[in-house]
Design an enzyme around this catalytic site. Structure first.
Site, PDB file in Angstrom:
ATOM      1  N   ASP A   1      20.770   5.851  63.270  1.00 26.48           N
ATOM      2  CA  ASP A   1      21.585   4.809  62.307  1.00 26.48           C
ATOM      3  C   ASP A   1      22.980   5.180  62.477  1.00 26.48           C
ATOM      4  OD1 ASP A   1      21.804   2.445  60.776  1.00 26.48           O
ATOM      5  OD2 ASP A   1      21.938   3.981  59.173  1.00 26.48           O
TER       6      ASP A   1
ATOM      7  N   ARG B   1      16.311 -19.574  61.462  1.00 23.89           N
ATOM      8  CA  ARG B   1      15.077 -20.432  61.787  1.00 23.89           C
ATOM      9  C   ARG B   1      14.981 -21.201  60.216  1.00 23.89           C
ATOM     10  NH1 ARG B   1      11.125 -16.079  64.347  1.00 23.89           N
ATOM     11  NH2 ARG B   1      11.870 -15.050  62.481  1.00 23.89           N
TER      12      ARG B   1
ATOM     13  N   LYS C   1      37.836   0.729  61.109  1.00 25.54           N
ATOM     14  CA  LYS C   1      38.375   1.342  59.853  1.00 25.54           C
ATOM     15  C   LYS C   1      39.942   1.549  59.852  1.00 25.54           C
ATOM     16  CE  LYS C   1      33.859   2.224  57.816  1.00 25.54           C
ATOM     17  NZ  LYS C   1      33.683   1.750  56.381  1.00 25.54           N
TER      18      LYS C   1
ATOM     19  N   LYS D   1      25.061  -2.499  66.551  1.00 28.34           N
ATOM     20  CA  LYS D   1      24.339  -1.330  66.565  1.00 28.34           C
ATOM     21  C   LYS D   1      22.993  -1.612  65.721  1.00 28.34           C
ATOM     22  CE  LYS D   1      24.380   1.662  63.532  1.00 28.34           C
ATOM     23  NZ  LYS D   1      23.891   1.257  62.405  1.00 28.34           N
TER      24      LYS D   1
ATOM     25  N   LYS E   1      22.165   9.549  53.043  1.00 25.89           N
ATOM     26  CA  LYS E   1      21.808   8.758  52.017  1.00 25.89           C
ATOM     27  C   LYS E   1      21.385   9.448  50.703  1.00 25.89           C
ATOM     28  CE  LYS E   1      21.179   4.877  54.568  1.00 25.89           C
ATOM     29  NZ  LYS E   1      22.579   3.947  54.565  1.00 25.89           N
TER      30      LYS E   1
ATOM     31  N   ASP F   1      30.995  -1.461  66.417  1.00 22.77           N
ATOM     32  CA  ASP F   1      30.779  -0.314  65.698  1.00 22.77           C
ATOM     33  C   ASP F   1      31.782  -0.286  64.836  1.00 22.77           C
ATOM     34  OD1 ASP F   1      30.955   2.325  64.471  1.00 22.77           O
ATOM     35  OD2 ASP F   1      29.875   3.123  66.031  1.00 22.77           O
ATOM     36  N   HIS F   2      31.344  -0.677  63.243  1.00 20.16           N
ATOM     37  CA  HIS F   2      32.431  -1.221  62.418  1.00 20.16           C
ATOM     38  C   HIS F   2      33.223   0.003  62.071  1.00 20.16           C
ATOM     39  CE1 HIS F   2      29.489   0.164  59.566  1.00 20.16           C
ATOM     40  NE2 HIS F   2      30.346   0.090  58.597  1.00 20.16           N
TER      41      HIS F   2
ATOM     42  N   GLU G   1      26.772   8.924  51.853  1.00 21.39           N
ATOM     43  CA  GLU G   1      26.564   7.666  51.166  1.00 21.39           C
ATOM     44  C   GLU G   1      25.749   8.018  49.781  1.00 21.39           C
ATOM     45  OE1 GLU G   1      25.854   3.939  53.602  1.00 21.39           O
ATOM     46  OE2 GLU G   1      24.748   5.490  54.648  1.00 21.39           O
TER      47      GLU G   1
ATOM     48  N   HIS H   1      28.462   5.868  64.798  1.00 21.46           N
ATOM     49  CA  HIS H   1      29.558   5.976  64.015  1.00 21.46           C
ATOM     50  C   HIS H   1      30.130   7.587  64.177  1.00 21.46           C
ATOM     51  CE1 HIS H   1      28.402   2.106  62.538  1.00 21.46           C
ATOM     52  NE2 HIS H   1      27.740   2.657  61.510  1.00 21.46           N
TER      53      HIS H   1
END
Ligand code: BG6
Length: 491
Positions: free
Chosen positions: A236, A51, A183, A149, A340, A178-179, A217, A241
């Site tokens: 998430d 935007r 991999k 996602k 996390k 879905d990255h 992570e 994943h």
């Protein structure tokens, strides 16, 4: 040694959310690497859309700055950066207003080239964007749309999004990314399982004791507090994943490495997941939330302080025990955990084999431990097969548990393309093998929804864990109750 690349056809890629974090941190650096590797033809164009009222030059400057940071002192990428920036253009568009869309459509034209529309925006804009793309005739046979996602918050909202995108694009044009599927090690799992005779005869309940999937992570909320607090680790990470990784481990051999053959098999796994009933949720799942602690040697605040919202019940950690209720996997638990602010950044899949049926060794040889196949997704991608050997040298026969270790970086010395690089090129090629089909997404939600509902209905809050630890002690208890332990690399 350099990776072999095959150039793709000329394309125009439009990134909606072109000034956003994903675009600047992952998509554009990935595209630069593909360009520097000679995979992107010169005539291709990349447009950012957002935007903000920017011109092409402003956008190039902004991207140039972000890419400069991303590539550091890599001379080969630095050399290609100016020519890459020349390919960039920008359109200021509001998905909810007509203004500017005519010009945008005219600039893209409706010729033969491939058009990729990457919706790196809030899902609440998907409907408007798709409607306008259709209204301007940009949904023809050469167009593909990529959606990120999370696809919805539950099965019902996923259906709404899928219907909306599906009303403008055919399923064959929709790439749900879905990255994790991009991999290197995940694809190696396909090679290990289906290009070797060794593993498949053992790949079942008679030889496998259990499977562990960990995605840990060290980062906290980063700049995504608004999104993350409405999502949490189950939505998430697990819904997409981790369940996708589980599918790659558990699926039957597809007849061919073709998109629908692979996705049919993954879907069967998702539909075979044993439902977690409300009264089992506290036994089979653990949710946690981090408190203040240390991460990578620095003190970090707890989730609630980082968020500035003292009463959030959002989980930043999940551990759970799943079962695939079919002939191959009956009775084999799949332990999943993700969180996390954990102790280390590590993603891996552990296939733990059963014990030998009878030991011929006496006690002085030491314990005979089960074989394990460990697929490390990150960091240090590679595969380790833990086996028992004789401790070398004289002094009687003592046994040792050691890994046959294949680190991809050491073995092949190649820069492994990042997941997004590979997946973006797959979109241009029209290869949907590593993308989720609509029914898979909906089946994954169907398994997740009852867990979410039970958590929401329950009165308990996520279990606290200290930042920098391995999560709440209940996650250790979850697996130890079954007489097993979470894998540690030295074990
Ligand atoms: C994303 C999640 O899909 O994956 C993030 O939304 C998470 O919360 C990220 O940090 C992890 O990806 P990777 O590739 O860094 O393991």
């Amino acid at each position: 040694m350099t990776a072999k690349t095959v150039p793709v056809d000329v394309f125009d890629l439009v990134i909606f959310g072109g000034t956003g974090d994903l675009a600047l941190r992952k998509l554009l650096p990935g595209l630069l690497r593909r360009y520097a590797d000679g995979q992107i033809p010169e005539a291709s164009r990349i447009f950012g859309v957002a935007r903000d009222k920017l011109g092409d030059a402003d956008y190039r400057a902004r991207v140039g700055e972000a890419l400069g940071r991303a590539i550091g002192d890599d001379a080969a990428l630095q050399a290609k950066l100016p020519a890459f920036l020349e390919k960039l253009g920008y359109f200021a568009l509001d998905a909810t207003k007509d203004e500017g869309w005519e010009d945008f459509a005219a600039a893209l034209g409706n010729g033969d080239r491939i058009h990729v529309f990457y919706l790196s925006t809030s899902p609440s804009l998907f409907v408007d964007i798709c409607d306008r793309l259709r209204a301007h005739g940009l949904n023809g046979g050469n167009a593909r749309v990529v959606i990120e996602k999370p696809i919805g918050k539950d099965a019902a909202s996923a259906k709404v999004i899928n219907d909306a995108v599906g009303s403008a694009f055919a399923e064959g044009q929709i790439f749900r990314i879905d990255h994790y599927l991009g991999k290197e090690t995940v694809q190696n799992l396909l090679a290990l399982r289906f290009a070797n005779i060794l593993f498949e005869p053992l790949w079942n309940a008679s030889r496998i004791d259990h499977v562990q999937i960990t995605v840990a992570e060290t980062v906290g909320l980063e700049k995504r507090a608004g999104y993350y607090d409405t999502s949490g680790a189950l939505r998430d990470m697990v819904q997409n994943h981790l369940l996708q990784l589980l599918c790659m481990v558990a699926m039957e051999p597809p007849a061919a490495l073709q998109a629908d053959a692979v996705r049919d098999e993954k879907l069967k796994v998702l539909r075979s997941l044993k439902p977690v009933r409300g009264d089992e949720v506290t036994q089979l799942t653990v949710r946690g939330q981090y408190r203040a602690g240390a991460s990578s040697g620095a003190a970090v605040p707890g989730y609630l302080d980082e968020l500035g919202k003292p009463d959030s019940r959002t989980e930043t950690f999940v551990a759970l025990k799943a079962e695939v209720d079919n002939w191959r996997w009956a009775g084999v638990p799949f332990y999943l955990r993700t969180g996390k602010r954990l102790s280390e950044r590590v993603s891996e899949i552990v296939i733990a084999f059963k014990q030998i049926p009878h030991s011929i060794f006496d006690d002085s040889a030491g314990p005979v431990m089960g074989n394990k196949l460990v697929l490390r997704l990150q960091p240090d991608e590679g595969v380790k097969l833990w086996i028992m050997i004789k401790d070398p040298g004289p002094g009687g026969l003592r046994l040792q548990h050691v890994p046959l270790d294949m680190s991809f970086a050491e073995e092949f010395g190649v820069h492994q393309p990042e997941a997004y690089e590979r997946l973006l090129m797959d979109v241009v090629r029209g290869n949907q093998t590593l993308f989720m089909r609509r029914d898979e997404v909906e089946a994954a939600w169907a398994w997740i929804d009852p867990i979410l509902a039970a958590w929401e209905a329950g009165r308990d809050t996520p279990k606290a864990y200290t930042a920098g630890s391995w999560g709440p002690s209940a996650a250790v208890a979850l697996i130890e109750r079954d007489g097993r332990t979470w894998h540690e690399d030295a074990a």
